[in-house]
Every structure is written in structure tokens, then in C-alpha cells.
Design a protein around this motif. Structure first.
Motif, PDB file in Angstrom:
ATOM      1  N   TYR A  24       0.821  -1.218   0.000  1.00  0.00           N
ATOM      2  CA  TYR A  24       0.000   0.000   0.000  1.00  0.00           C
ATOM      3  C   TYR A  24       0.854   1.266   0.000  1.00  0.00           C
ATOM      4  O   TYR A  24       0.506   2.263  -0.629  1.00  0.00           O
ATOM      5  CB  TYR A  24      -0.959   0.001   1.193  1.00  0.00           C
ATOM      6  CG  TYR A  24      -2.178  -0.845   0.989  1.00  0.00           C
ATOM      7  CD1 TYR A  24      -2.942  -0.728  -0.166  1.00  0.00           C
ATOM      8  CD2 TYR A  24      -2.597  -1.747   1.949  1.00  0.00           C
ATOM      9  CE1 TYR A  24      -4.075  -1.507  -0.360  1.00  0.00           C
ATOM     10  CE2 TYR A  24      -3.734  -2.530   1.765  1.00  0.00           C
ATOM     11  CZ  TYR A  24      -4.470  -2.399   0.609  1.00  0.00           C
ATOM     12  OH  TYR A  24      -5.590  -3.162   0.411  1.00  0.00           O
ATOM     13  N   ALA A  25       1.959   1.228   0.749  1.00  0.00           N
ATOM     14  CA  ALA A  25       2.838   2.399   0.759  1.00  0.00           C
ATOM     15  C   ALA A  25       3.321   2.688  -0.659  1.00  0.00           C
ATOM     16  O   ALA A  25       3.253   3.820  -1.155  1.00  0.00           O
ATOM     17  CB  ALA A  25       4.025   2.156   1.699  1.00  0.00           C
ATOM     18  N   MET A  28       0.376   3.916  -2.918  1.00  0.00           N
ATOM     19  CA  MET A  28      -0.117   5.276  -2.644  1.00  0.00           C
ATOM     20  C   MET A  28       0.923   6.338  -3.012  1.00  0.00           C
ATOM     21  O   MET A  28       0.562   7.418  -3.462  1.00  0.00           O
ATOM     22  CB  MET A  28      -0.535   5.414  -1.175  1.00  0.00           C
ATOM     23  CG  MET A  28      -1.744   4.556  -0.823  1.00  0.00           C
ATOM     24  SD  MET A  28      -3.208   4.934  -1.839  1.00  0.00           S
ATOM     25  CE  MET A  28      -3.901   3.290  -2.066  1.00  0.00           C
ATOM     26  N   ARG A  83      -2.130  13.512  -0.405  1.00  0.00           N
ATOM     27  CA  ARG A  83      -1.525  12.339   0.253  1.00  0.00           C
ATOM     28  C   ARG A  83      -2.639  11.397   0.675  1.00  0.00           C
ATOM     29  O   ARG A  83      -3.553  11.798   1.389  1.00  0.00           O
ATOM     30  CB  ARG A  83      -0.722  12.750   1.497  1.00  0.00           C
ATOM     31  CG  ARG A  83       0.432  13.707   1.226  1.00  0.00           C
ATOM     32  CD  ARG A  83       1.576  13.054   0.511  1.00  0.00           C
ATOM     33  NE  ARG A  83       2.595  14.032   0.116  1.00  0.00           N
ATOM     34  CZ  ARG A  83       3.481  13.815  -0.848  1.00  0.00           C
ATOM     35  NH1 ARG A  83       3.497  12.666  -1.527  1.00  0.00           N
ATOM     36  NH2 ARG A  83       4.367  14.725  -1.165  1.00  0.00           N
ATOM     37  N   HIS A  84      -2.529  10.157   0.228  1.00  0.00           N
ATOM     38  CA  HIS A  84      -3.457   9.106   0.637  1.00  0.00           C
ATOM     39  C   HIS A  84      -2.835   8.306   1.780  1.00  0.00           C
ATOM     40  O   HIS A  84      -1.780   7.694   1.596  1.00  0.00           O
ATOM     41  CB  HIS A  84      -3.760   8.163  -0.529  1.00  0.00           C
ATOM     42  CG  HIS A  84      -4.662   8.747  -1.574  1.00  0.00           C
ATOM     43  ND1 HIS A  84      -4.234   9.669  -2.499  1.00  0.00           N
ATOM     44  CD2 HIS A  84      -5.989   8.559  -1.821  1.00  0.00           C
ATOM     45  CE1 HIS A  84      -5.258  10.004  -3.288  1.00  0.00           C
ATOM     46  NE2 HIS A  84      -6.324   9.348  -2.903  1.00  0.00           N
ATOM     47  N   TRP A  85      -3.480   8.345   2.927  1.00  0.00           N
ATOM     48  CA  TRP A  85      -3.041   7.567   4.085  1.00  0.00           C
ATOM     49  C   TRP A  85      -3.975   6.379   4.264  1.00  0.00           C
ATOM     50  O   TRP A  85      -5.166   6.560   4.499  1.00  0.00           O
ATOM     51  CB  TRP A  85      -3.078   8.424   5.351  1.00  0.00           C
ATOM     52  CG  TRP A  85      -1.976   9.417   5.465  1.00  0.00           C
ATOM     53  CD1 TRP A  85      -1.796  10.541   4.702  1.00  0.00           C
ATOM     54  CD2 TRP A  85      -0.899   9.407   6.411  1.00  0.00           C
ATOM     55  NE1 TRP A  85      -0.672  11.209   5.117  1.00  0.00           N
ATOM     56  CE2 TRP A  85      -0.099  10.540   6.162  1.00  0.00           C
ATOM     57  CE3 TRP A  85      -0.529   8.536   7.448  1.00  0.00           C
ATOM     58  CZ2 TRP A  85       1.039  10.823   6.921  1.00  0.00           C
ATOM     59  CZ3 TRP A  85       0.606   8.831   8.187  1.00  0.00           C
ATOM     60  CH2 TRP A  85       1.385   9.954   7.924  1.00  0.00           C
ATOM     61  N   LEU A  86      -3.434   5.180   4.190  1.00  0.00           N
ATOM     62  CA  LEU A  86      -4.215   3.995   4.567  1.00  0.00           C
ATOM     63  C   LEU A  86      -3.772   3.538   5.947  1.00  0.00           C
ATOM     64  O   LEU A  86      -2.594   3.640   6.295  1.00  0.00           O
ATOM     65  CB  LEU A  86      -3.988   2.845   3.581  1.00  0.00           C
ATOM     66  CG  LEU A  86      -5.088   2.656   2.535  1.00  0.00           C
ATOM     67  CD1 LEU A  86      -4.946   3.719   1.464  1.00  0.00           C
ATOM     68  CD2 LEU A  86      -5.047   1.280   1.945  1.00  0.00           C
ATOM     69  N   GLY A  87      -4.701   3.041   6.726  1.00  0.00           N
ATOM     70  CA  GLY A  87      -4.325   2.566   8.047  1.00  0.00           C
ATOM     71  C   GLY A  87      -5.375   1.638   8.607  1.00  0.00           C
ATOM     72  O   GLY A  87      -6.363   1.321   7.951  1.00  0.00           O
ATOM     73  N   TYR A 104      -8.901   1.783   6.624  1.00  0.00           N
ATOM     74  CA  TYR A 104      -9.393   3.149   6.593  1.00  0.00           C
ATOM     75  C   TYR A 104      -8.466   3.941   5.682  1.00  0.00           C
ATOM     76  O   TYR A 104      -7.284   3.613   5.541  1.00  0.00           O
ATOM     77  CB  TYR A 104      -9.330   3.783   7.987  1.00  0.00           C
ATOM     78  CG  TYR A 104     -10.263   3.224   9.012  1.00  0.00           C
ATOM     79  CD1 TYR A 104     -11.258   2.308   8.690  1.00  0.00           C
ATOM     80  CD2 TYR A 104     -10.155   3.635  10.348  1.00  0.00           C
ATOM     81  CE1 TYR A 104     -12.124   1.818   9.657  1.00  0.00           C
ATOM     82  CE2 TYR A 104     -11.018   3.148  11.325  1.00  0.00           C
ATOM     83  CZ  TYR A 104     -11.998   2.233  10.982  1.00  0.00           C
ATOM     84  OH  TYR A 104     -12.844   1.750  11.951  1.00  0.00           O
ATOM     85  N   ALA A 105      -8.984   4.998   5.091  1.00  0.00           N
ATOM     86  CA  ALA A 105      -8.119   5.893   4.321  1.00  0.00           C
ATOM     87  C   ALA A 105      -8.507   7.332   4.593  1.00  0.00           C
ATOM     88  O   ALA A 105      -9.693   7.660   4.703  1.00  0.00           O
ATOM     89  CB  ALA A 105      -8.217   5.592   2.829  1.00  0.00           C
ATOM     90  N   LEU A 106      -7.479   8.163   4.738  1.00  0.00           N
ATOM     91  CA  LEU A 106      -7.665   9.613   4.811  1.00  0.00           C
ATOM     92  C   LEU A 106      -7.004  10.229   3.597  1.00  0.00           C
ATOM     93  O   LEU A 106      -5.920   9.801   3.188  1.00  0.00           O
ATOM     94  CB  LEU A 106      -7.003  10.199   6.063  1.00  0.00           C
ATOM     95  CG  LEU A 106      -7.620   9.870   7.421  1.00  0.00           C
ATOM     96  CD1 LEU A 106      -6.802  10.520   8.526  1.00  0.00           C
ATOM     97  CD2 LEU A 106      -9.077  10.326   7.489  1.00  0.00           C
ATOM     98  N   VAL A 108      -5.434  13.693   2.484  1.00  0.00           N
ATOM     99  CA  VAL A 108      -4.958  14.961   3.035  1.00  0.00           C
ATOM    100  C   VAL A 108      -4.446  15.817   1.886  1.00  0.00           C
ATOM    101  O   VAL A 108      -3.523  15.420   1.171  1.00  0.00           O
ATOM    102  CB  VAL A 108      -3.836  14.730   4.075  1.00  0.00           C
ATOM    103  CG1 VAL A 108      -3.337  16.050   4.630  1.00  0.00           C
ATOM    104  CG2 VAL A 108      -4.331  13.825   5.205  1.00  0.00           C
TER     105      VAL A 108
END
Lengths: 149, 149, 149
Positions: A24-25, A28, A83-87, A104-106, A108
Motif C-alpha cells: 500500500y505504501a 499510494m 496524500r493518501h493515508w491507509l491505516g 481506513y483511508a484519509l 490529506v
């Protein structure tokens, strides 16, 4: 979503967790760097990208590539770094060798000279399969924005 | 940034991913707790901290320690708790035993009695090397704020 | 908080890192999906949930279940989707087989039709123990909001 199964606890599952995070890193970073070609290659040839914000899913690498390139061009014009943050990644190995990955994804957004904004909060449900080189590919992605019913 | 290599897929790479995450958690807790001495020890003696927001990189543990202590004192005076979140970590083992770690970072500031603010969105490119006790140290860090050209 | 020990560096510790991350993803999905019963089952029967925002800790599964159900009902009434993000996870295996897990948490609220807000920034200190099925359970949780003294 309902989560009734036990959490993964074997070493193999733990290694898979780290491996999918690495995927994923990488994926993204490609998206946020506007690398639409390489981004499309992280989906299977017939990969599907569905979102509750879109009337129809994007089907196949070519459609996914075109959509990413268009979005990247628009962000560049607007001077916005996304910036796509998956967590909060819950990885579930399936019997057929695929993996269901719930996260989850944010999103930003930072405008040039401005402050970062948390633009969207979503969930992401992926079906991942191994590609020919051993790495993961997305066969099916379902993104749900938290602000939509 | 351009990402053309394949994602890591071996068990060793997966273990490394988790290990580097553990390192970053430990390191960022130190920074946000104002532990400037212990923070400086997470860099090599000749460690470099460069940022596109600074005219010159900080070079060496002493400089890094002094900068962290000064920032901690200022935050304490302002009554702000800072939290550094690293994520979307892409770990790339190098042939010389070092690791290139590419990540995103968010800086979240919470004033006493107030609401958290996403203060900055950045990328972080580290070169990590093993220290004498086997743990990781930062030899080179390059932080790029998304709001700066 | 003071962090003076070395970062974990063995493969076993790395696997544990991934395993605890998987546990937290599973647990937070349950909470944010309003699955109060399943959420309560992620604590030991005598589990404690303490927070500097609450005058008294919640003690025992029943109390934890009731509090989660009440919070879920309230959020549903307000039309708010909550997402709990844990990150910067520092996992410390103890000699008795338990694990001390130190992390950051962000609570992101998204109202129906609105924009996500970073509602709270906190730290979380958990003591985790193995349950009968081999998975992790929370025996003790201490949440500290960054906006409170």
C-alpha cells in the motif's frame, strides 16, 4: 461491516500484514506522485475500482490509468499535493490464495503555501491477488466515503 | 519521486518493515515527549537532518540535540502537544546493509484546551544504518514539506 | 512518558508488531461499526478502560459494552461516522507474556454530508494478554487526551 472472525495470530499472518502494508505504501506513493502508468500496473488487467462517490466502477487498467492521469493533471493545475493515508489494516487470507484487506483511508490535501486539510475519510475493501512477479495486485477495490449515505 | 522497483515480498522484507515501524514509533515518541538527548541518540554521530524548510541541514548529533531541545522548550511555553505521525512506509534494503525508508509524515498540534490541528504534511526520506546494539540509526533524513515548492 | 530501552530488533518482535497492529485494526473497526458486543469481547472479563477525560475508569466487560453501545447510539442519532486511528505503535513484550503497547490515536469524525474533523489527539497505553483462542485481549487501557492537562 460486521467483523466476527478472530484476529490473525500466526507468524505467517503477521508477515502478510507487513507485506500488504509495504504494497500500500508503494501504491499510494505512486498515486500521489502522479505516476498514473505505474499506478495502473498495481491493478490486475481486469481490475475494478468502485466508489460510492461514483455512479459506475472503473473497470480495467486502461480506465484506471486514464482516471489517475486526469486527476493528477487537475491537482497539478490547482497546485495541490494530495496524500493518501491507509491505516487500521485488517488483512484476511482467503482459501483461494487471495487476500481481503479492510482499511481506513484519509485523503490529506495541501495547497502550495497553505495548510493541510483532511479532505476525505473513507473505508477501503480490497481483494488482492498475487501477480506474476510475486507482488500483490488489486483485483477489486471498493471505497466508501464516510460523508455519503 | 519515482518508484519503479517491485514491492518487497519476502518474509525478511516483511520483518524489516515491522522492525522499522517499531523504530519510528520509538523515535517519534522521544521527539514528542521532548526527550532531546535520547532523540539525538537515534541518529548516527555524523547524522544529517535536512529539510526544505531550512536553509542548511543540521549536521551531527550535537546540532540535532540542540535543535530538538529548543523546539521542545518553545512548545512547552506555548502549551502545545505535538504528535509526529509517520505512515505509508516503503522500506528498501540496500546492498551495503543500509535501508532507504520513504514515508509520509503528518504533524498534529494540540493546544491545551483546544482542538487538534494538522499543522504540516511532509514526506520523509531516511537512510537507516544498524548501530552497535543492533538497533537502527538515522544517518540521513530529508524532510519535504508539501506546502513548499 | 520516558523511553529509555532499546528498540525491538528481533524477528519475533517484528512479528509481534504486525500481530498487534492486526488486533488494533480489528478492534477499532468493531468500535467504529458500533459492534458493542464484539468490542467488549476484545477486553478481558475484568478489563479496565481509563481515560483522563473520565472521572472513573470503566471496569469489566459489561461496563465497557454499555458505554460503547451508548456512544454508538448517540453517534448514529447525530449522523456522525467516527474513525479511530491508532499509530506510532511501540510494542514491548513483558516477562510474564503480556505486552505493553504504547501508541498515538486520532479520532476523526465525519458528519453526513460534511467534512472530516480531527476531533481528538490522544496517547494510548495498553496492557495486552493472550486470550484462550490465542488472540490478544486488552487487560488495561489508559487513554490520555492531548488537550487536557
Amino acid at each position: 461491516m460486521s467483523f466476527t472472525s478472530s484476529p490473525a495470530s500466526s507468524a505467517a499472518d503477521a508477515a502478510l500484514q507487513a507485506e500488504v502494508q509495504q504494497f500500500y505504501a508503494w501504491q499510494m506513493h505512486l498515486l500521489d506522485d502522479g505516476e498514473a502508468d505505474a499506478w495502473a500496473e498495481t491493478f490486475t488487467e481486469d481490475g475494478v475500482f468502485a466508489a460510492n462517490a461514483h455512479p459506475e466502477p472503473a473497470r480495467g487498467r486502461e480506465t484506471i490509468r486514464t482516471a489517475a492521469a486526469k486527476a493528477a493533471a487537475q491537482r497539478a493545475e490547482e497546485g495541490i499535493q494530495v496524500r493518501h493515508w491507509l491505516g487500521m489494516l485488517d488483512v484476511r487470507p482467503q482459501e483461494d490464495g487471495s487476500v481481503v484487506a479492510l482499511s481506513y483511508a484519509l485523503i490529506v490535501n495541501t495547497p502550495l503555501g497553505g495548510s493541510p486539510q483532511v479532505h476525505l475519510s473513507t473505508t477501503c475493501r480490497d481483494v488482492l491477488v498475487r501477480g506474476e512477479n510475486g507482488g500483490w495486485l488489486v483485483r477489486d477495490r471498493q471505497v466508501k466515503r464516510d460523508d455519503l449515505a
